[in-house]
Design a protein around this motif. Structure first.
Motif, PDB file in Angstrom:
ATOM      1  N   VAL A 255      -7.364   5.658  -3.994  1.00  0.00           N
ATOM      2  CA  VAL A 255      -5.848   5.307  -3.982  1.00  0.00           C
ATOM      3  C   VAL A 255      -5.205   6.115  -4.523  1.00  0.00           C
ATOM      4  O   VAL A 255      -5.149   6.751  -5.660  1.00  0.00           O
ATOM      5  CB  VAL A 255      -5.354   3.989  -4.894  1.00  0.00           C
ATOM      6  N   SER A 256      -4.385   7.043  -3.834  1.00  0.00           N
ATOM      7  CA  SER A 256      -3.406   8.322  -4.041  1.00  0.00           C
ATOM      8  C   SER A 256      -2.421   7.742  -5.199  1.00  0.00           C
ATOM      9  O   SER A 256      -1.903   6.739  -5.457  1.00  0.00           O
ATOM     10  CB  SER A 256      -2.692   8.833  -2.691  1.00  0.00           C
ATOM     11  N   ARG A 257      -1.827   8.886  -5.777  1.00  0.00           N
ATOM     12  CA  ARG A 257      -0.885   8.827  -6.570  1.00  0.00           C
ATOM     13  C   ARG A 257       0.457   8.463  -5.767  1.00  0.00           C
ATOM     14  O   ARG A 257       1.177   7.650  -6.545  1.00  0.00           O
ATOM     15  CB  ARG A 257      -0.388  10.375  -7.279  1.00  0.00           C
ATOM     16  N   PRO A 258       0.745   8.814  -4.864  1.00  0.00           N
ATOM     17  CA  PRO A 258       2.248   8.200  -4.226  1.00  0.00           C
ATOM     18  C   PRO A 258       1.818   6.943  -3.899  1.00  0.00           C
ATOM     19  O   PRO A 258       2.822   6.188  -4.031  1.00  0.00           O
ATOM     20  CB  PRO A 258       2.224   9.157  -2.766  1.00  0.00           C
ATOM     21  N   ALA A 259       0.892   6.482  -3.657  1.00  0.00           N
ATOM     22  CA  ALA A 259       0.445   5.022  -3.287  1.00  0.00           C
ATOM     23  C   ALA A 259       0.799   4.295  -4.496  1.00  0.00           C
ATOM     24  O   ALA A 259       1.342   3.178  -4.542  1.00  0.00           O
ATOM     25  CB  ALA A 259      -0.719   4.867  -2.703  1.00  0.00           C
ATOM     26  N   GLN A 260       0.266   4.645  -5.396  1.00  0.00           N
ATOM     27  CA  GLN A 260       0.298   3.698  -6.809  1.00  0.00           C
ATOM     28  C   GLN A 260       1.842   3.692  -7.363  1.00  0.00           C
ATOM     29  O   GLN A 260       2.308   2.758  -7.544  1.00  0.00           O
ATOM     30  CB  GLN A 260      -0.541   4.639  -7.958  1.00  0.00           C
ATOM     31  N   ARG A 261       2.448   5.002  -7.164  1.00  0.00           N
ATOM     32  CA  ARG A 261       4.130   5.058  -7.414  1.00  0.00           C
ATOM     33  C   ARG A 261       4.894   4.107  -6.699  1.00  0.00           C
ATOM     34  O   ARG A 261       5.653   3.476  -7.272  1.00  0.00           O
ATOM     35  CB  ARG A 261       4.376   6.624  -7.540  1.00  0.00           C
ATOM     36  N   ALA A 262       4.458   4.277  -5.322  1.00  0.00           N
ATOM     37  CA  ALA A 262       5.256   3.604  -4.284  1.00  0.00           C
ATOM     38  C   ALA A 262       5.060   2.124  -4.689  1.00  0.00           C
ATOM     39  O   ALA A 262       6.186   1.384  -4.628  1.00  0.00           O
ATOM     40  CB  ALA A 262       4.841   3.874  -3.152  1.00  0.00           C
ATOM     41  N   VAL A 263       4.078   1.558  -4.678  1.00  0.00           N
ATOM     42  CA  VAL A 263       4.003  -0.010  -5.029  1.00  0.00           C
ATOM     43  C   VAL A 263       4.383  -0.242  -6.400  1.00  0.00           C
ATOM     44  O   VAL A 263       5.129  -1.377  -6.641  1.00  0.00           O
ATOM     45  CB  VAL A 263       2.312  -0.320  -5.073  1.00  0.00           C
ATOM     46  N   LEU A 264       4.142   0.420  -7.633  1.00  0.00           N
ATOM     47  CA  LEU A 264       4.878   0.173  -8.561  1.00  0.00           C
ATOM     48  C   LEU A 264       6.403  -0.089  -8.561  1.00  0.00           C
ATOM     49  O   LEU A 264       6.987  -0.804  -8.972  1.00  0.00           O
ATOM     50  CB  LEU A 264       4.636   1.326  -9.721  1.00  0.00           C
ATOM     51  N   ALA A 265       7.172   0.793  -7.825  1.00  0.00           N
ATOM     52  CA  ALA A 265       8.664   0.767  -7.645  1.00  0.00           C
ATOM     53  C   ALA A 265       8.754  -0.312  -6.544  1.00  0.00           C
ATOM     54  O   ALA A 265       9.844  -1.119  -6.984  1.00  0.00           O
ATOM     55  CB  ALA A 265       9.022   2.097  -6.860  1.00  0.00           C
ATOM     56  N   ALA A 266       8.131  -0.669  -5.592  1.00  0.00           N
ATOM     57  CA  ALA A 266       8.182  -1.841  -5.028  1.00  0.00           C
ATOM     58  C   ALA A 266       8.145  -3.002  -5.754  1.00  0.00           C
ATOM     59  O   ALA A 266       9.266  -4.248  -5.303  1.00  0.00           O
ATOM     60  CB  ALA A 266       7.322  -1.817  -3.831  1.00  0.00           C
ATOM     61  N   LEU A 267       7.227  -3.324  -6.610  1.00  0.00           N
ATOM     62  CA  LEU A 267       7.193  -4.450  -7.436  1.00  0.00           C
ATOM     63  C   LEU A 267       8.160  -4.607  -8.350  1.00  0.00           C
ATOM     64  O   LEU A 267       8.677  -5.866  -8.517  1.00  0.00           O
ATOM     65  CB  LEU A 267       5.799  -4.452  -8.300  1.00  0.00           C
ATOM     66  N   ALA A 268       9.208  -3.832  -8.515  1.00  0.00           N
ATOM     67  CA  ALA A 268      10.373  -3.865  -9.359  1.00  0.00           C
ATOM     68  C   ALA A 268      11.622  -4.482  -8.278  1.00  0.00           C
ATOM     69  O   ALA A 268      12.482  -4.729  -9.065  1.00  0.00           O
ATOM     70  CB  ALA A 268      10.717  -2.551  -9.972  1.00  0.00           C
ATOM     71  N   GLU A 269      11.346  -4.611  -7.305  1.00  0.00           N
ATOM     72  CA  GLU A 269      12.268  -5.235  -6.057  1.00  0.00           C
ATOM     73  C   GLU A 269      11.814  -6.427  -5.547  1.00  0.00           C
ATOM     74  O   GLU A 269      11.562  -6.237  -4.337  1.00  0.00           O
ATOM     75  CB  GLU A 269      12.789  -4.120  -5.567  1.00  0.00           C
ATOM     76  N   PRO A 270      11.398  -7.434  -6.221  1.00  0.00           N
ATOM     77  CA  PRO A 270      11.213  -8.642  -5.630  1.00  0.00           C
ATOM     78  C   PRO A 270      11.623  -9.295  -4.338  1.00  0.00           C
ATOM     79  O   PRO A 270      11.265  -9.862  -3.621  1.00  0.00           O
ATOM     80  CB  PRO A 270      10.491  -9.570  -7.002  1.00  0.00           C
ATOM     81  N   GLY A 271      13.201  -8.959  -4.676  1.00  0.00           N
ATOM     82  CA  GLY A 271      13.957  -9.639  -3.743  1.00  0.00           C
ATOM     83  C   GLY A 271      13.839  -9.118  -2.183  1.00  0.00           C
ATOM     84  O   GLY A 271      14.225  -9.539  -1.266  1.00  0.00           O
ATOM     85  N   HIS A 272      12.924  -7.987  -2.067  1.00  0.00           N
ATOM     86  CA  HIS A 272      12.755  -7.456  -0.890  1.00  0.00           C
ATOM     87  C   HIS A 272      11.976  -8.345   0.076  1.00  0.00           C
ATOM     88  O   HIS A 272      12.124  -8.299   1.365  1.00  0.00           O
ATOM     89  CB  HIS A 272      12.006  -6.006  -0.964  1.00  0.00           C
ATOM     90  N   LEU A 273      10.822  -8.904  -0.588  1.00  0.00           N
ATOM     91  CA  LEU A 273      10.080  -9.686   0.142  1.00  0.00           C
ATOM     92  C   LEU A 273      10.797 -10.832   0.792  1.00  0.00           C
ATOM     93  O   LEU A 273      10.631 -11.300   2.110  1.00  0.00           O
ATOM     94  CB  LEU A 273       9.069 -10.250  -0.596  1.00  0.00           C
ATOM     95  N   GLU A 274      11.743 -11.535   0.069  1.00  0.00           N
ATOM     96  CA  GLU A 274      12.640 -12.573   0.744  1.00  0.00           C
ATOM     97  C   GLU A 274      13.506 -12.218   1.812  1.00  0.00           C
ATOM     98  O   GLU A 274      13.663 -12.955   2.796  1.00  0.00           O
ATOM     99  CB  GLU A 274      13.178 -13.460  -0.269  1.00  0.00           C
ATOM    100  N   ARG A 275      13.866 -11.110   1.863  1.00  0.00           N
ATOM    101  CA  ARG A 275      14.789 -10.614   2.698  1.00  0.00           C
ATOM    102  C   ARG A 275      14.057 -10.374   4.072  1.00  0.00           C
ATOM    103  O   ARG A 275      14.515 -10.520   5.100  1.00  0.00           O
ATOM    104  CB  ARG A 275      15.569  -9.167   2.088  1.00  0.00           C
TER     105      ARG A 275
END
Length: 370
Positions: A255-275
């Motif tokens: 699991v690459s560094r960009p992948a790990q960082r991208a998902v960490l950042a995504a988890l900080a924006e949980p409202g994205h899933l509902e949208r």
């Protein structure tokens, strides 16, 4: 090229990267790989840029400790119940290597579904058992329960089911988990598309949190819009997760560094899933109604795609003409044993209208020619 490889191929990149219009251009409309038209949360894009600017020469943390802790909080499980991989595809293969390797082993899935299960079974030398779908193209929960009781080593249940979009109800999920309890084999629920179905269908993970003997797969490629960075998650009993991680030691930096960082950042924006879920539901309804007006019937779907039954038999020709004449890419399902059917990704409303207009034009000319 095998039939399975043809199914996975992104026709947009057939001649190599950069030789055809990319996903953001008006030339091609990519409705064949179930990609999100909404993209990832903005924070994930910024995180990948930052990671690329400063850390491309550096290996990632092989244990992904920071990300695993964040994912454990997100899914409300103990970190020991979770592992990650380079997409769900890798986790499927690792699970098969762990629990079903060799000619004496058996892997069970359904007919007419995601080819990755069969590919994994063949890669590890196991026998493949494919169960017929029920009427309405749904998962045969009772048949899976019988297969587990009969001693199958590994059962992959795709829920919502790719390519039909049908989803198990609470009773069907409960029947599968009851069959897995005490069975010699292992039940895997591939829930790559469950984020589109919504929390009301989140039956399996609730039970696994409470100790049910099953494995659940989730992905950040679909609703989270991060298909390019590849991040899959497997959740289950700690002892089973530990066995899979022992197998994965042969791939320490998967699991690459960009992948790990991208998902960490995504988890900080949980409202994205509902949208994304709301936008997909609105566009899916529009797509279903629009297809009905041109004589194309659709199986009710809880995912970001629909199974479309055409009024003509040659779906291969329809898909080819959509691509060649209109730049609309859809998935012909002849290779999955569903001739006369297309799987169409749910895009935005304007993308839906473009796709339906193009399909209507192709069908009209084919019907006149007949």
């Amino acid at each position: 090229m095998s039939e399975e490889a043809s199914f996975f191929r992104s026709d947009d990149d057939e001649d190599g990267p950069g030789t055809r219009p990319g996903p953001g251009t008006p030339g091609r409309l990519r409705l064949h790989l179930n990609e999100s038209p909404y993209g990832p949360p903005p924070g994930a894009v910024d995180a990948v840029r930052e990671e690329a600017a400063g850390h491309l020469p550096h290996y990632p943390d092989p244990a992904a400790r920071t990300l695993r802790a964040a994912l454990a909080r997100h899914f409300a499980v103990d970190p020991a119940m979770l592992t990650i991989g380079n997409g769900v595809d890798e986790l499927i293969l690792l699970t098969a290597l762990t629990f079903a390797a060799g000619p004496q082993a058996e892997v069970t899935c359904t007919e007419r579904t995601f080819p990755g299960y069969g590919e994994a079974a063949r890669a590890v030398g196991a026998r493949l058992r494919a169960l017929p779908l029920t009427p309405g193209y749904a998962v045969p929960a009772t048949a899976f329960a019988h297969a587990l009781a009969d001693g199958t080593d590994l059962a992959f249940v795709c829920n919502p089911l790719n390519p039909t979009g049908t989803v198990l109800d609470r009773a069907g999920t409960a029947a599968l988990l009851a069959a897995a309890d005490g069975a010699p084999g292992h039940l895997v629920l591939d829930e790559a598309y469950l984020d589109f179905a919504g929390p009301e269908h989140d039956h399996a993970l609730d039970r696994v949190r409470d100790g049910a003997p099953a494995l659940v797969l989730r992905t950040f490629s679909k609703a989270w819009g991060l298909a390019s960075v590849r991040l899959g998650v497997l959740i289950g009993p700690p002892e089973r997760v530990a066995r899979i991680e022992r197998t994965a030691r042969a791939l320490p930096f998967r699991v690459s560094r960009p992948a790990q960082r991208a998902v960490l950042a995504a988890l900080a924006e949980p409202g994205h899933l509902e949208r994304v879920r709301t936008g997909t539901a609105r566009s899916r309804e529009h797509l279903t109604k629009s297809l009905d007006t041109i004589g194309v019937s659709v199986t009710p779907s809880a995912a970001n795609f629909v199974l479309a039954a055409l009024p003509v038999a040659d779906s291969t020709r329809v898909a080819a003409r959509l691509a060649a004449e209109h730049g609309v890419l859809v998935r012909d399902l002849t290779l999955l044993g569903l001739p006369g059917h297309l799987r169409i990704t749910v895009g935005t409303v304007p993308q839906v209208e473009r796709a339906v207009t193009a399909l209507a034009a192709v069908l009209r000319t084919m019907e006149h020619a007949a």
